[in-house]
Design a protein around this motif. Sequence first.
Motif, short mmCIF file in Angstrom:
data_model
loop_
_atom_site.label_atom_id
_atom_site.label_comp_id
_atom_site.label_asym_id
_atom_site.label_seq_id
_atom_site.Cartn_x
_atom_site.Cartn_y
_atom_site.Cartn_z
N UNK B 18 -9.54 4.30 -19.03
CA UNK B 18 -9.06 5.32 -17.98
C UNK B 18 -8.83 5.59 -16.62
N UNK B 19 -10.72 5.02 -16.47
CA UNK B 19 -11.27 5.68 -15.43
C UNK B 19 -10.89 4.56 -14.09
N UNK B 20 -10.09 3.26 -14.80
CA UNK B 20 -9.31 2.90 -13.32
C UNK B 20 -8.75 2.62 -12.65
N UNK B 21 -8.02 3.97 -13.76
CA UNK B 21 -6.87 4.32 -13.32
C UNK B 21 -6.85 4.71 -11.62
N UNK B 22 -7.63 5.63 -11.20
CA UNK B 22 -8.19 6.25 -10.11
C UNK B 22 -7.88 5.28 -8.65
N UNK B 23 -8.22 4.40 -9.88
CA UNK B 23 -9.50 2.56 -8.46
C UNK B 23 -7.87 2.18 -8.28
N UNK B 24 -6.31 2.20 -9.11
CA UNK B 24 -5.31 1.22 -9.45
C UNK B 24 -4.70 2.30 -7.94
N UNK B 25 -4.79 3.53 -8.38
CA UNK B 25 -4.02 5.04 -7.62
C UNK B 25 -3.87 5.15 -6.49
N UNK B 26 -5.38 4.63 -6.65
CA UNK B 26 -5.88 4.18 -4.93
C UNK B 26 -5.15 2.94 -3.89
N UNK B 27 -5.61 1.73 -4.63
CA UNK B 27 -5.55 0.92 -3.82
C UNK B 27 -4.67 -0.04 -3.96
N UNK B 28 -3.10 0.32 -5.03
CA UNK B 28 -2.99 -0.49 -4.87
C UNK B 28 -1.28 -0.47 -4.39
N UNK B 29 -1.67 0.64 -3.49
CA UNK B 29 -0.34 0.06 -2.18
C UNK B 29 -1.19 -0.62 -1.31
N UNK B 30 -2.29 -0.75 -0.44
CA UNK B 30 -2.47 -1.63 -0.08
C UNK B 30 -2.41 -2.79 -0.33
N UNK B 31 -2.26 -3.10 -1.67
CA UNK B 31 -3.19 -4.37 -2.00
C UNK B 31 -1.96 -5.17 -1.82
N UNK B 32 -0.41 -4.07 -2.19
CA UNK B 32 1.32 -4.59 -2.89
C UNK B 32 1.17 -5.49 -1.39
N UNK B 33 0.79 -4.34 -0.11
CA UNK B 33 1.70 -3.97 1.07
C UNK B 33 0.72 -5.55 1.85
N UNK B 34 -0.84 -6.06 1.58
CA UNK B 34 -1.51 -6.64 1.98
C UNK B 34 -1.02 -8.41 0.98
N UNK B 35 -0.37 -8.14 -0.22
CA UNK B 35 0.67 -9.15 -0.54
C UNK B 35 1.91 -9.27 -0.27
N UNK B 36 2.30 -8.48 0.00
CA UNK B 36 3.59 -8.21 0.43
C UNK B 36 3.84 -8.99 1.76
N UNK B 37 2.68 -9.06 2.79
CA UNK B 37 3.05 -9.42 3.94
C UNK B 37 2.49 -11.06 3.93
N UNK B 38 1.81 -11.24 2.92
CA UNK B 38 1.40 -12.97 2.87
C UNK B 38 2.50 -14.00 2.17
N UNK B 39 3.35 -12.88 1.88
CA UNK B 39 4.48 -13.45 1.00
C UNK B 39 5.66 -13.76 1.11
N UNK B 40 5.98 -12.13 2.06
CA UNK B 40 7.05 -11.87 1.75
C UNK B 40 7.80 -11.82 1.59
N UNK B 41 7.89 -11.56 -0.07
CA UNK B 41 8.88 -11.49 -0.60
C UNK B 41 8.17 -10.23 -1.76
N UNK B 42 9.46 -9.14 -2.30
CA UNK B 42 9.21 -7.93 -2.57
C UNK B 42 8.71 -8.26 -4.02
#
Lengths: 203, 196
Positions: B18-42
């Motif tokens: 469960x200690x992984x959850x805060x890490x996921x919560x904090x970084x998932x939007x940045x990671x999503x945004x980064x990969x989205x801009x890389x692959x440009x497909x939702x």
Amino acid sequence: MKCRKFKYWLDEYLDGELPDTVERDLIEHKNSCESCRLVFEKRLKLFAMMKSAKNDCISQDLADQIMETITAYPMPEKIRYHGKAILVATTFALAVFGLLFFTGINNVMNGTSIYDSAQKVISSVHFPEEMNRNWGEMQGFFMGWISASIALLQFVASIVSVLILEYPHITLMVLGLLVMAGIQIVSGKSRFRKSQAGYNSKF
Amino acid sequence: MNVSDYELIERCLSGDKNAFRPLVEQYQRYVFDTVFRMVYNYETAKDLTQEVFMKAFAKLHTFNPKYTFGVWIHRIAIHSAIDFLRRRKPEYLILDNDSDPDALPMREQIADTSFSPYSKVASSEAFKRIQKAVYELEPKLKAVVILRHFREMNYDQISDVLKIPLGTVKNRLFRAREKLQEVLLQHQPSVGDTVS
Ligand SMILES: [Zn+2]
């Protein structure tokens, strides 16, 4: 400042990575050179466009989904966190090896040959003859293996000591490299605590 | 005081998932945004984000505390995206964005966001044009642009994420920007000029 250099420094300036002293030169040149001023403005426009497109495009929270898969996943290993244990084990092993090493040198000095050491290894191993052994046989069996391991280490140590006597430079160099590699591995494990204090940026 | 990322990682590694959850919560939007801009497909970006965090969790013991978790997870993210771009099928290539339904969620979101001084419609168009220009860069140039302009990382962090020397970071950024400028500012009047 020349125009070519201006173009080179411009990105670093706009990225906020240029030293103050160079920054002054850059601004001075921009104010005095018309073509570089245009280059500057164009780049500035690009930066503004990129900034306008910076908004995060996520429209959905993936945290629950991610955590669901992770819950189903086995725990990661803990290798990195055994640094202390590795250090203790290495020290112990080095101490044992050192002790045996000197007995090895001693053997060689006293004229005991490597073949004698090898003989000792072989003779100290005795395999139990039957499956239904009594306790005494079991004890003998394990003691045999332990003394065989010790004799084996002594055997290796005698080889190393012979190598040192015959080819001191090469052997010491190789041993030195091994020790250095060991130190590198152990010290690599202890960086974890140190860097915690320096953490403050978003990434 | 917030619990540091390092403490959370340590807790994960000692068995507390469960200690992984805060890490996921904090970084998932940045990671999503980064990969989205890389692959440009939702949809692809969603799958890749999931994959990135799985990889991070599985490889957590290899996390080098010399880096921050943010830098480390972005290294995995960029790698996964570049890897995807390399092995994708040719038909994945988005040639006409208007016919790509996967990009829709973002467009809708953009339409809700007002970009002063642009109007809502103009900002959506402008955003798409910039996004497309970035997407069409070659992957390694695209990566530096995304990390610098959208993740706002400094040169050191970019060099850590991509494991390239500082000079290469500067060089790639320069080349990427020259190309972007060519696409965005040379052939068409800039967005800023069309809106007063
Ligand atoms: Zn000039």
